[in-house]
Design an enzyme around this catalytic site. Structure first.
Site, PDB file in Angstrom:
ATOM      1  N   GLN A  17       0.772  -1.233   0.000  1.00  0.00           N
ATOM      2  CA  GLN A  17       0.000   0.000   0.000  1.00  0.00           C
ATOM      3  C   GLN A  17       0.811   1.294   0.000  1.00  0.00           C
ATOM      4  O   GLN A  17       0.495   2.208  -0.758  1.00  0.00           O
ATOM      5  CB  GLN A  17      -0.942   0.025   1.214  1.00  0.00           C
ATOM      6  CG  GLN A  17      -1.878   1.221   1.218  1.00  0.00           C
ATOM      7  CD  GLN A  17      -2.862   1.237   2.374  1.00  0.00           C
ATOM      8  OE1 GLN A  17      -3.511   2.234   2.627  1.00  0.00           O
ATOM      9  NE2 GLN A  17      -2.987   0.132   3.080  1.00  0.00           N
ATOM     10  N   GLU A 139       1.050  -1.050   8.540  1.00  0.00           N
ATOM     11  CA  GLU A 139       0.191   0.099   8.844  1.00  0.00           C
ATOM     12  C   GLU A 139       0.029   0.358  10.342  1.00  0.00           C
ATOM     13  O   GLU A 139       0.368   1.428  10.848  1.00  0.00           O
ATOM     14  CB  GLU A 139      -1.183  -0.119   8.206  1.00  0.00           C
ATOM     15  CG  GLU A 139      -2.273   0.830   8.657  1.00  0.00           C
ATOM     16  CD  GLU A 139      -2.023   2.259   8.245  1.00  0.00           C
ATOM     17  OE1 GLU A 139      -2.182   3.151   9.090  1.00  0.00           O
ATOM     18  OE2 GLU A 139      -1.668   2.493   7.080  1.00  0.00           O
ATOM     19  N   ASP A 168       0.395   3.765   6.002  1.00  0.00           N
ATOM     20  CA  ASP A 168       0.709   3.391   4.624  1.00  0.00           C
ATOM     21  C   ASP A 168       0.415   4.524   3.639  1.00  0.00           C
ATOM     22  O   ASP A 168       1.320   5.084   3.016  1.00  0.00           O
ATOM     23  CB  ASP A 168      -0.074   2.145   4.225  1.00  0.00           C
ATOM     24  CG  ASP A 168       0.603   0.868   4.685  1.00  0.00           C
ATOM     25  OD1 ASP A 168       1.841   0.833   4.709  1.00  0.00           O
ATOM     26  OD2 ASP A 168      -0.096  -0.094   5.008  1.00  0.00           O
ATOM     27  N   GLY A 247      -7.777  21.042  17.645  1.00  0.00           N
ATOM     28  CA  GLY A 247      -7.456  22.433  17.371  1.00  0.00           C
ATOM     29  C   GLY A 247      -7.779  23.381  18.509  1.00  0.00           C
ATOM     30  O   GLY A 247      -7.606  24.590  18.373  1.00  0.00           O
ATOM     31  N   GLY A 248      -8.272  22.847  19.616  1.00  0.00           N
ATOM     32  CA  GLY A 248      -8.572  23.713  20.749  1.00  0.00           C
ATOM     33  C   GLY A 248      -9.995  24.232  20.763  1.00  0.00           C
ATOM     34  O   GLY A 248     -10.454  24.791  21.757  1.00  0.00           O
TER      35      GLY A 248
END
Length: 415
Positions: A17, A139, A168, A247-248
């Site tokens: 992959q 993976e 992957d 992101g807060g």
């Protein structure tokens, strides 16, 4: 219309992959990708998770569109001579073999440079230089070693891997960027170079916000946007944060109508400061707008889970699409949990080429993911994956092999 990478030749030694993700992307942009496969066997994924007898699996077909396949027995002298001629003709060699495999084949970096000083050698490895560089990586191993698993899941449960193939496919995307960057540098340096992406490095890059949080935790001892605040305890490392936003901005996954019978009847809702008043009005909690305990983002932090519980009382009375339609009228960020079936059936994704139907001579029609990167002057046409060795004669003829030579190579089981 010319393709962005038209004229670029890629010698594709990749399998499974991570590498095929990279080379398929380059093929979508117009590069001529020559996939080198073992005679009689090919890429292992041709037969893995097969759903139709004697047909290449979806695992293989969905990672090898727009490529040409050549089978070569690289253990023979004639097979190595074929590879040498391909290296001289191509611009990039991409491989994701185990460490040292290419060297053992006789194609060290020094030998490749002798054959083609402008060749770019691009490699995927599990780890970079260090104590683990010889370890084999898949993976989920990459997800665990790169920091993803330790920060995924709920605080009262074990580490979890994610369904997204960030180890992957994420590494393949990084490698594709490295290749086109090296191709650009070659235009003024005149030299090839090595491009290396370690899977651990790629996963960590995708987890950079967690490395950010590690430093915040060490400095402050607490992270107020995490669900562990204010009643939980923080240890020495970044904890699993459930569905909290990285992101807060406070966010959580909430139940919608029919959640009892539909495992995907949920929606993610972000509670941003600019839309707080609108949220209060939508769910019928107008008193929160002026209440000192809810009026500011700082005041809301200790109460986030109870706030989401109150919002959920409203979302549970509507479908996820009704919730999305209502909240977007007020610019409240939200996203329905879409199943793979819903995505496969989404007509808008088909219209943009993000989901594509492809016809295969053996398996028939199937769906695949198209090019996620859209260029206005280089439209992507997704063509089917190649049959094993389908283009062997064509590729070797391009290299100057005669019909008699092809017959002889086939007789000797070189191709």
């Amino acid at each position: 219309m010319a393709k962005a990478l038209e004229g670029v030749k890629i010698l594709d030694f990749t399998h499974v992959q991570s590498g095929p993700t990279c080379t398929q992307l380059l093929a979508w942009f117009g590069a001529d990708v020559i996939k080198v496969e073992k005679s009689g066997e090919g890429d292992a994924t041709r037969g893995q998770l097969r759903d139709i007898t004697d047909a290449d699996s979806l695992y293989f077909t969905m990672l090898n569109h727009n490529k040409r396949s050549i089978t070569v027995n690289t253990k023979t002298k004639s097979g190595k001579e074929i590879l040498e001629r391909l290296i001289k003709e191509c611009d990039v060699l991409v491989e994701n073999f185990a460490p040292g495999a290419l060297d053992r084949m006789g194609f060290t970096w020094e030998r490749i440079q002798e054959l083609n000083p402008m060749m770019i050698l691009a490699s995927v490895k599990g780890f970079g230089p260090g104590p683990y560089e010889d370890c084999k990586v898949y993976e989920n191993v990459a997800q665990c070693a790169g920091g993803s698993a330790s920060t995924t899941g709920f605080d009262d449960g074990p580490p979890m891997v994610t369904g997204a193939q960030i180890g992957d496919s994420g590494t393949g995307l990084h490698l594709a960027l490295g290749i086109v960057t090296a191709l650009f540098q070659r235009t003024h340096s005149g030299r090839g170079q090595k491009v290396l992406v370690a899977m651990q490095d790629a996963v960590l890059n995708l987890c950079r916000v967690k490395l950010r949080d590690q430093q915040r935790l060490e400095r402050n001892g607490v992270m107020k946007e995490y669900p562990q605040y204010p009643n939980g305890t923080f240890g020495e490392s970044v904890p699993r944060a459930g569905n909290a936003s990285g992101g807060g901005q406070p966010g959580w996954i909430l139940k919608c109508q029919d959640w009892e019978t539909d495992p995907n009847s949920y929606i993610y809702v972000v509670v941003q400061a600019p839309v707080w008043e609108a949220i209060c009005k939508v769910i019928g909690k107008e008193d929160w707008i002026t209440d000192p305990g809810y009026a500011t983002p700082t005041a809301r932090l200790p109460r986030l889970m109870s706030i989401f519980a109150e919002i959920e009382k409203w979302t549970m009375t509507h479908t996820k699409f009704e919730v999305m339609q209502t909240l977007n009228q007020y610019d409240i960020p939200c996203g329905p949990i879409l199943s793979m079936k819903e995505l496969a059936d989404d007509e808008s994704l088909r219209a943009t080429g993000t989901v594509v139907e492809v016809d295969h001579p053996i398996r028939g029609k199937y769906l695949t993911v198209g090019n996620p990167i859209k260029l206005s002057d280089s439209e992507t046409e997704v063509t089917r994956s190649p049959l094993l060795g389908e283009h062997t004669d064509e590729i070797l003829s391009d290299l100057g092999f005669s019909t008699d030579e092809l017959i002889s190579l086939r007789h000797e089981k070189v191709i």
